[in-house]
Design a protein around this motif. Sequence first.
Motif: not given
Length: 186
Positions: A101-106
């Motif tokens: 999530q924090w890596h924006n790999d949703f």
Amino acid sequence: MNAADIPHDMRFKFGPNLREVPMNKMDMLYGMMYLQKQLNDESLEEAEKGKLHGMLGTYLRIVGELNESKRQLNQAIDIFRSLDRKQSVFINQMRLANTYQWHNDFDTSNRMFAELIETAENDGDYSEFKDFVYQHQGKNLFDQEKYEEALHYFRKALELQQGNRNKELIESTETAIETCEKKLNK
């Protein structure tokens, strides 16, 4: 080992985006070095190694070292799988979903949270984690600016937390609800 056993300040607060922020980043970095040193102890039992990898992965995420966070959390998951410690696998999968999530790999975080929620809702061995999974899925959705859906999960988490969880956890969920409502009322 628990966070309280680390001779450094590992405390964090929640920022306006509902993400953890270290109270003292430098001290947290020293604490992570301490954890890494503990992992070098050859006499450590596998379960303790798994726990240390999981803690390290969590703190690495908090300080923004996301690739190393993934590596540490995957090591924890592998160790706990080999020990057949399913709840520990579950907890570290939730931590790993947060890192994605924090890596924006949703795509990955959404898939992982969907699996975790399904497990928590349908397997009694994991029902005690429902409020945590709901709260973390809420934060995952909040990061995607899906505030209505996030609010739904925050409220589900709070409903479960009432009366059976610690005050700090309830306050953090209430803060998440307020933050989400503010976003919706803009």
